[in-house]
Design a protein around this motif. Sequence first.
Motif, mmCIF file in Angstrom:
data_model
loop_
_atom_site.group_PDB
_atom_site.id
_atom_site.type_symbol
_atom_site.label_atom_id
_atom_site.label_comp_id
_atom_site.label_asym_id
_atom_site.label_seq_id
_atom_site.Cartn_x
_atom_site.Cartn_y
_atom_site.Cartn_z
ATOM 1 N N GLY A 556 -46.950 43.350 57.011
ATOM 2 C CA GLY A 556 -46.704 41.955 57.389
ATOM 3 C C GLY A 556 -46.343 41.352 55.803
ATOM 4 O O GLY A 556 -46.666 42.029 54.752
ATOM 5 N N ILE A 557 -45.506 40.214 55.794
ATOM 6 C CA ILE A 557 -45.056 39.771 54.538
ATOM 7 C C ILE A 557 -45.530 38.283 54.753
ATOM 8 O O ILE A 557 -45.185 37.611 55.449
ATOM 9 C CB ILE A 557 -43.594 39.891 54.293
ATOM 10 C CG1 ILE A 557 -43.311 41.238 54.178
ATOM 11 C CG2 ILE A 557 -43.357 39.248 52.963
ATOM 12 C CD1 ILE A 557 -41.757 41.344 54.255
ATOM 13 N N ALA A 558 -46.309 37.728 53.704
ATOM 14 C CA ALA A 558 -46.734 36.628 53.647
ATOM 15 C C ALA A 558 -45.958 35.761 52.675
ATOM 16 O O ALA A 558 -45.992 36.235 51.278
ATOM 17 C CB ALA A 558 -48.254 36.272 53.168
ATOM 18 N N VAL A 559 -44.728 35.033 52.947
ATOM 19 C CA VAL A 559 -43.941 34.479 52.051
ATOM 20 C C VAL A 559 -44.260 33.245 51.459
ATOM 21 O O VAL A 559 -44.743 32.225 52.312
ATOM 22 C CB VAL A 559 -42.285 34.346 52.747
ATOM 23 C CG1 VAL A 559 -41.452 33.523 51.717
ATOM 24 C CG2 VAL A 559 -42.058 35.669 53.103
ATOM 25 N N LEU A 560 -44.600 32.859 49.942
ATOM 26 C CA LEU A 560 -45.112 31.596 49.641
ATOM 27 C C LEU A 560 -44.018 30.853 49.330
ATOM 28 O O LEU A 560 -42.948 31.307 48.677
ATOM 29 C CB LEU A 560 -46.103 32.083 48.486
ATOM 30 C CG LEU A 560 -47.100 33.013 48.330
ATOM 31 C CD1 LEU A 560 -48.118 32.870 47.505
ATOM 32 C CD2 LEU A 560 -47.982 32.580 50.113
ATOM 33 N N LEU A 561 -44.083 29.707 49.820
ATOM 34 C CA LEU A 561 -42.871 28.773 49.563
ATOM 35 C C LEU A 561 -43.470 27.646 48.836
ATOM 36 O O LEU A 561 -44.488 27.131 49.183
ATOM 37 C CB LEU A 561 -42.291 28.213 50.790
ATOM 38 C CG LEU A 561 -41.748 29.183 51.736
ATOM 39 C CD1 LEU A 561 -41.573 28.571 53.102
ATOM 40 C CD2 LEU A 561 -40.490 29.696 51.394
ATOM 41 N N ASP A 562 -42.839 27.374 47.603
ATOM 42 C CA ASP A 562 -43.012 26.196 46.947
ATOM 43 C C ASP A 562 -42.106 24.789 47.605
ATOM 44 O O ASP A 562 -41.098 24.980 47.361
ATOM 45 C CB ASP A 562 -42.602 26.522 45.488
ATOM 46 C CG ASP A 562 -42.748 25.236 44.523
ATOM 47 O OD1 ASP A 562 -43.408 24.370 45.049
ATOM 48 O OD2 ASP A 562 -42.278 25.042 43.569
ATOM 49 N N PRO A 563 -43.067 24.107 48.000
ATOM 50 C CA PRO A 563 -42.226 23.062 48.814
ATOM 51 C C PRO A 563 -41.445 22.074 47.656
ATOM 52 O O PRO A 563 -40.706 21.311 47.915
ATOM 53 C CB PRO A 563 -43.426 22.269 49.428
ATOM 54 C CG PRO A 563 -44.642 22.577 48.440
ATOM 55 C CD PRO A 563 -44.462 23.790 48.116
ATOM 56 N N GLY A 564 -41.864 22.250 46.480
ATOM 57 C CA GLY A 564 -41.077 21.499 45.395
ATOM 58 C C GLY A 564 -39.775 22.078 44.827
ATOM 59 O O GLY A 564 -39.035 21.527 44.289
#
Lengths: 872, 475
Positions: A556-564
């Motif tokens: 599994g890959i948890a992709v962290l997205l910076d909304p900024g």
Amino acid sequence: MSQATCSVCTGTLVQTSPSTWECRTPDCVGGVQRFTCGFCRAPSFSLRKRSCINPDCRTHGLVREPCPTCNNFSVVTLDGISFCINRGCPAVAGSIGTCPICQTKSLIRTARYTVCVKSTCATLLKPVAFTSITTSPKPVAAPDKPAALAQKVTDRIAKPAASASPDPPSGNAAPDRTPAGPNGTATSKSDEAKPSTQTADDLDPWGMTRGIDLATIPQGPSASPSSPVPPPAAPVPPQTSPVPPIIAPAPPLLPPVPESAPASLATVPAPPVPVEPAPAGWGRPVVLPDQPPAPWPPVTPAQSVVSPAPSPAAPVVDQVASPRPADRLPDAPAPPPPGIAPAPPATPDPSAPEKPDLAAELRRAATASDIEHAWEFLLRTVLANDEQELAPIVLVFGLAGSGKSTYLTMLGEILTHGAGKYHFPYPGVAVRSLHVDTLVDEHLGPATPAELRARLRRRIRDLCFDFAEKNYNEFLVNGAWVPATVRETGGEAAHSFFLLSELIQGGAVLGRIVTIETSGEDFQEVLRRLGTTRNADELESPLHRVLYRLVDAATGIAVLLDPGSHDNDQQYSGLLRIIKEEIEPRAAHALAKTVDARLAAGVKAGAAATEPGATATFAAAVLDETERKRREELAARERRALAEQLREAQSSLAATASSHQALAAFAARHGPFMAEIEQLARTSVPELAAQADSLFAEHGRNAGSWIRFYQALLKHLANREAFEKILDLRVEVAMGRSREAGGLVKRILDEQGLPDTGQITEQFLARWKGRPTGRRFERLRHLALVVTKSDRHPIVYPPSDYPKFKLPMCWTHLAALEAYLGLLGGGMRYYNATAIGYAVQRGHQYGPGPGNSFTPVNIVEPLLDVLLAEAV
Amino acid sequence: MIRPEDFVEIPAGPFLLGMDYPDVAEPLRRLDQARCLGLGAVLAGTPGRWVDLPAYAIMPRMVTNGEYQEFWNARHPGDPTLALVDDPEIWEYVWSLHPLDQVRVPSPEAGLVLTESYAGCTSALDALVRSHAYEAQRQLLGHHLPPSEPGFDGLSRAVVRTYAVLRRGLARSIWRDEPLLDPGQIESLAGVSRDEVLQELGRVVVAIQERLPPGTAKKVPLLIVLDRLRIGLEAGDGIHLSAAEIFRPLFWADAAPRPSSTRSVGSLFSDAVKWSDLPVVGVSLYESAAFAAWLRISLGQPVLLANEAEYEKAFGWSLDGGELTAARKHIFPWQGRSPHDFNQWFSKDGSSIATFEARAKAYHKLLDDTARQIDGRSLHQGLGFGWQWTRERFDDRERKYIRFEHAGCLRRQVAGRTVFEYRDCTDQGCAFFAVRGAPYQLGGPGTVTRRFALYPLRGYAECGLRCVIGAAGEV
């Protein structure tokens, strides 16, 4: 003059005017002259190809002809209609409306549909029929313009690199060349991604010839050594027979065939098994330190991470032969076929120190870096169980500024304290400390040199009790953020390291969290190279090689997205596209297995698939469109086969004496065939039954009567009209099974709540019974998009809508990806996450409040949801 | 003008403070699981405890700019030439309600946690000035210097002198009698002209601005106050300053209704919500408490800021009667009228509250949709319109309401349940104050149980106030 890199040949592009560029490579496939693409803003519109050659452009491969009105390369042809997509063109000025998705005045109305031409719109160049945006009832699709056609166009746009360019190659262009990736490295579509040779299944995707030429077909589950391939079986008899068979002796001669299923399908395991089985072997009891570790199989140096890379010509792992091949160590020996005893482990001498091979190898590999040593060590020890199966690995992936360090800190903090302090809805799940020294003692032995021990120690840290505890107490609880991870420059300090944690539940290892703490810039570099590099050894940096392998090995890959960040869409669309393309064959294969299983069990296509409304779905449309073609192919094959079988039966019958032994010999060879044509003939030639009855009444049911009946039957079929009639019936029976399977596709997707994107159906049709060919992301079943910092940036709610609004380029891949992961037993999840719940303004910046005011949301869920799904 | 009859009465009786996740209504739990809302994470810190509260009445909405402006422009009853907020008595009063001793403040710039001492302060205004001086030192020097330390050089001297000037200028508002300046301040101010003070003030401002990212200076309270100090020094006699001018709400351009905030102004022809009708924000706890004190005098009622339980009971407890069950507890004010969760109303599509404030009709609809109905009356702005100061301190040593497990906590049995007597947290060892409600933009859902803690000597763009009339306010 500005310079840029050619997307195709990686040569130099020189700017000759504000909007024109020239490639300095004379024989560049993309031609010499380039324009700035109006969609991706890259100098990648090829005058020669009349299309954008940037594989990441959303219009990649879409041919744009000159517009006579506005004199731009802006006339495209979609679904048979040509129109200009330049919103400033006078020719379309009167037909522009506001797009309901992007709220921009960019919706062009054509004769049959509307299409948005805004480059950032999620529905860019996707024709939307009027029926779907108006309430007036209209026919769904005219027979000559099936929805499939429009969808194909859409899919071609949506997956530019996957499909061949629609325009023929010009000049000396090689048709199999693929444009370069973002880094300018030329790549080619290798045979790993697409099968290069035509198999029997390509000719017969519905498997109708399996009873005839099984030897040429790739072995499915039923073909494993433990379940031998059954002898060629008779074609399927009609499911219902209004009259008892005339040929009484025949049934004992036939192998037992389940009703409504061919014999070859009878060996498929019983349904319903819509998804691949969960991995086994990770619910094993915790190995206490005082227990001797299991003997360690020797590592093949040639396949080790610290030694030369595995050969690219390594055999393709067959998902069918091994239920969970992807969960095995990449270099581990393949499991022996069922029924064959495995070779004994190569550690016969109990007096020798345990696992000396790995330690020695790690010591010998002087050229490898610390981080590669650490990866190798983890791969061979912590991540693998006694059967050399890899534990589920969940990787936390994030670019610079996405909040990885803070996220991992809170993850460790929550895992450490559990429900005592935080919300932790995983009863019985606890975390166990993993000390590197203990692991080294356990796996390499106490005599491990201090130098090697130190190298491992600086690269492997405990997530909870070391990394998180330190960061939480030093920073977060004191109102400061965890500092950004410094990028390694080759100095002494180790800023990149593995974070390790072991989760236990009920005394058994639930899973191990292994992720890597490194700078976002490193992730970005690997992300950039993932699309263009097919072998980790091509990467220069050891850290990048390890990151690459970790991504490839992740469950599994948890992709962290910076909304900024404004780069997320651009950065991740490539990754999602690659993942989609790589797991596509596996997904289609998993679907085919499920369909097979259900057909074998006699499960009919559900009513939902055959209701009037259901026929308008894309799956049905594709099936209808392909049915005619398949029928023609099938009829041609059946004609040859029927004629051959008739000839053989006639010649055999001519040589058969009127005795029981001779009749038995004839039936053994031609019984199924004769039974089939008898039943078919009954429905088409009613007078045949009367002839048979009178024959048996006159001569009795002896061998002579049967032979005479057979002769009459074969003679009747020698008539052309009768032959054609029987052939039609035979084809119809086969096509009925095809339609049933097609309905099942739709039904299975419906049952699992998966979107029918059309791509999965096409893949299914193309690859049913085919061999899964994807070599990368072999273990990947779960993907989580985690939007971090949701306390400081406006969120999109529900989070599953985030890609639609914020990641339009990624969104084009996500529907298919979601379906593929679902078929593989995993799924796609979306989270709005925050590490602390609310950041308070302090001076000019925002910081955490007091520690006990933290309300971390969706920190452990992205990882534990995966691990629990894998453990079930 | 606020009237006592506008307050919504909440009867005495036990209610459920906090909430356990399993007690959340089933449809909400299903929604939570389907959309990964994180309700469980939000509720984890506040497990359900039955507590008793006396009767009280709560303001139907947050205090507005218009109401706060009325307070800030009020004249002293005994001296019409003096603004009420320039009277030291009101600041001494609120300081006596919520005294601070020592505050541990993180200093990420220096990687330190520094201790601020307010032991010698006699009024909230004095503490506010000292707090700003501490922050300037942190920003510029990375550490604190005791204000009494003589012999500073360079920038540190400028910082100390600047805040000594501010303290001296506000002396008439801080102390009833004579200024209690430190020896160091007296020394540093001796023989200094106004021009020199302004010159040093300019140096301090420039030095602070240089340490800030571009474009952020206008939002930094430290610089806003220093700018007001400059204007005050230039406009007046160079010595005396007005608290009304220096410490008015952060985002007010001046005491007149001309806000400089991002919040909409509204005009005769605009569709925007009138500025005077929007909740006042950017006021510190002490300024909020001062408003409550003024209201107490104006209305002749025991007015206080709400405490945590009063807020939560008003917005989350069904007063329809019936058994003491968790089913009567709602985590959203609109629960029972609408199935929506927090984000269905707030920050759903990446917008901000400003989008509602720009359209009065939409704003008022949002107010009505998210209100709590009690006996036909509406309680507005319970969630989503900003944090709200409470009069309670936030004990960072406490997690999951363990205070109720102490043996000293009074309790009784009601209908088979242990009901605790609720007492405000007033421990002076706790320097942060609890806030309730929720701002428009928040990680995870806002719920009526959700708490946060803020440093009391600052105003925040997402924090306003609400008052109650109750027995606790009787002196």
